[in-house]
Design a protein around this motif. Structure first.
Motif, mmCIF file in Angstrom:
data_model
loop_
_atom_site.group_PDB
_atom_site.id
_atom_site.type_symbol
_atom_site.label_atom_id
_atom_site.label_comp_id
_atom_site.label_asym_id
_atom_site.label_seq_id
_atom_site.Cartn_x
_atom_site.Cartn_y
_atom_site.Cartn_z
ATOM 1 N N THR A 30 -9.753 11.957 -11.412
ATOM 2 C CA THR A 30 -10.665 10.933 -10.928
ATOM 3 C C THR A 30 -10.726 10.989 -9.417
ATOM 4 O OG1 THR A 30 -11.199 8.574 -10.903
ATOM 5 C CG2 THR A 30 -8.887 9.133 -10.892
ATOM 6 N N ASN A 31 -11.878 10.683 -8.873
ATOM 7 C CA ASN A 31 -12.033 10.612 -7.425
ATOM 8 C C ASN A 31 -12.354 9.193 -6.976
ATOM 9 O OD1 ASN A 31 -11.549 13.320 -6.833
ATOM 10 N ND2 ASN A 31 -13.631 13.867 -7.366
ATOM 11 N N THR A 32 -12.408 8.295 -7.928
ATOM 12 C CA THR A 32 -12.767 6.931 -7.577
ATOM 13 C C THR A 32 -11.539 6.066 -7.470
ATOM 14 O OG1 THR A 32 -13.033 6.346 -9.900
ATOM 15 C CG2 THR A 32 -14.993 7.113 -8.736
ATOM 16 N N HIS A 33 -11.664 5.032 -6.661
ATOM 17 C CA HIS A 33 -10.582 4.073 -6.487
ATOM 18 C C HIS A 33 -10.773 2.954 -7.485
ATOM 19 C CE1 HIS A 33 -8.985 5.710 -2.787
ATOM 20 N NE2 HIS A 33 -10.220 5.879 -2.370
ATOM 21 N N PRO A 34 -9.688 2.279 -7.879
ATOM 22 C CA PRO A 34 -9.820 1.066 -8.675
ATOM 23 C C PRO A 34 -10.611 0.028 -7.891
ATOM 24 C CG PRO A 34 -7.525 1.802 -8.598
ATOM 25 C CD PRO A 34 -8.313 2.648 -7.640
ATOM 26 N N ALA A 35 -11.211 -0.921 -8.593
ATOM 27 C CA ALA A 35 -12.074 -1.910 -7.968
ATOM 28 C C ALA A 35 -11.360 -2.720 -6.885
ATOM 29 C CB ALA A 35 -12.636 -2.863 -9.020
ATOM 30 N N PHE A 36 -10.051 -2.929 -7.006
ATOM 31 C CA PHE A 36 -9.340 -3.771 -6.047
ATOM 32 C C PHE A 36 -8.913 -3.053 -4.792
ATOM 33 C CE2 PHE A 36 -6.009 -2.008 -8.712
ATOM 34 C CZ PHE A 36 -5.047 -1.649 -7.794
ATOM 35 N N SER A 37 -9.172 -1.775 -4.635
ATOM 36 C CA SER A 37 -8.628 -1.025 -3.508
ATOM 37 C C SER A 37 -9.285 -1.313 -2.183
ATOM 38 C CB SER A 37 -8.719 0.473 -3.794
ATOM 39 O OG SER A 37 -10.055 0.890 -3.777
ATOM 40 N N SER A 38 -10.539 -1.598 -2.155
ATOM 41 C CA SER A 38 -11.372 -1.824 -0.961
ATOM 42 C C SER A 38 -10.916 -1.154 0.277
ATOM 43 C CB SER A 38 -11.616 -3.284 -0.715
ATOM 44 O OG SER A 38 -10.487 -4.070 -0.708
ATOM 45 N N ARG A 40 0.864 -1.183 0.000
ATOM 46 C CA ARG A 40 0.000 0.000 0.000
ATOM 47 C C ARG A 40 0.897 1.227 0.000
ATOM 48 N NH1 ARG A 40 -5.223 -0.378 -1.034
ATOM 49 N NH2 ARG A 40 -5.662 1.435 0.221
ATOM 50 N N LEU A 41 0.386 2.313 -0.543
ATOM 51 C CA LEU A 41 1.077 3.593 -0.493
ATOM 52 C C LEU A 41 0.500 4.401 0.650
ATOM 53 C CD1 LEU A 41 1.050 4.430 -4.302
ATOM 54 C CD2 LEU A 41 2.972 3.562 -2.962
ATOM 55 N N VAL A 42 1.324 4.805 1.587
ATOM 56 C CA VAL A 42 0.896 5.650 2.704
ATOM 57 C C VAL A 42 1.064 7.090 2.240
ATOM 58 C CG1 VAL A 42 1.311 6.287 5.105
ATOM 59 C CG2 VAL A 42 1.599 3.907 4.371
ATOM 60 N N CYS A 43 -0.037 7.872 2.304
ATOM 61 C CA CYS A 43 -0.068 9.178 1.644
ATOM 62 C C CYS A 43 -0.284 10.369 2.568
ATOM 63 C CB CYS A 43 -1.175 9.172 0.587
ATOM 64 S SG CYS A 43 -1.011 7.853 -0.616
ATOM 65 N N LYS A 44 -0.563 10.161 3.822
ATOM 66 C CA LYS A 44 -0.866 11.278 4.722
ATOM 67 C C LYS A 44 0.111 11.318 5.891
ATOM 68 C CE LYS A 44 -5.419 12.269 3.463
ATOM 69 N NZ LYS A 44 -5.630 13.581 2.958
ATOM 70 N N SER A 45 0.521 12.543 6.231
ATOM 71 C CA SER A 45 1.371 12.709 7.412
ATOM 72 C C SER A 45 0.536 12.444 8.660
ATOM 73 C CB SER A 45 1.961 14.115 7.446
ATOM 74 O OG SER A 45 0.939 15.074 7.510
ATOM 75 N N PRO A 63 -3.951 2.215 -3.128
ATOM 76 C CA PRO A 63 -3.377 1.055 -3.810
ATOM 77 C C PRO A 63 -2.064 1.436 -4.500
ATOM 78 C CG PRO A 63 -5.678 1.385 -4.429
ATOM 79 C CD PRO A 63 -5.261 2.584 -3.645
ATOM 80 N N PRO A 64 -1.173 0.479 -4.707
ATOM 81 C CA PRO A 64 0.130 0.780 -5.308
ATOM 82 C C PRO A 64 0.064 0.916 -6.830
ATOM 83 C CG PRO A 64 -0.002 -1.539 -4.807
ATOM 84 C CD PRO A 64 -1.267 -0.913 -4.284
ATOM 85 N N ASP A 65 -0.752 1.840 -7.284
ATOM 86 C CA ASP A 65 -0.943 2.096 -8.710
ATOM 87 C C ASP A 65 -0.586 3.556 -8.967
ATOM 88 O OD1 ASP A 65 -2.004 2.808 -11.205
ATOM 89 O OD2 ASP A 65 -3.689 1.428 -11.019
#
Length: 127
Positions: free
Chosen positions: A119-127, A80-85, A105-107
């Protein structure tokens, strides 16, 4: 010092997306406190980098807990990509766009699209 000047030059490269890839170093102090920091020459460059760039993301291995939340697990297989401090894992991260979740997700393509507002939506696999 030259590294900081080069980074500041790239900071003002309008219309360009510049991506730096680095290695995180796990540091444990005398009290057993674990912190993660960029592994790079010159401690000043490592300290100043987050102030210069718009986004900082850390890729790490995660597993799901009993409630379905993400837990840091260096033996897991899901990245996973951690994106917030201020994240609960103490990983370096920053989201100046305000469009990212705590983890993504790592995309990289999907991540850049969210940052740019395409885009504001996540890929289907992100859950």
């Amino acid at each position: 010092m030259a590294e900081i000047q080069a980074l500041k030059h790239l900071q003002h490269a309008r219309g360009k997306t510049v991506i730096f890839v680095g290695v995180l170093e796990k540091v444990t102090d005398d009290f057993g406190t674990v912190t993660w920091q960029p592994q790079m020459e010159g401690s000043k460059a490592g300290r100043e980098l987050p102030g210069i760039v718009d986004q900082v993301v850390s890729m790490q291995l995660f597993a799901r807990d009993a409630e379905g939340g993400w837990i840091l697990d260096e033996t897991a297989t899901e990245r996973r990509l951690v994106c917030k401090s201020g994240n609960p894992w103490g990983l370096p991260a920053k989201d100046r766009s305000g469009r990212l979740d705590m983890t993504e997700p790592p995309d990289l393509g999907a991540l850049l699209a969210r940052i740019d507002g395409r885009t504001n939506t996540h890929p289907a696999f992100s859950s």
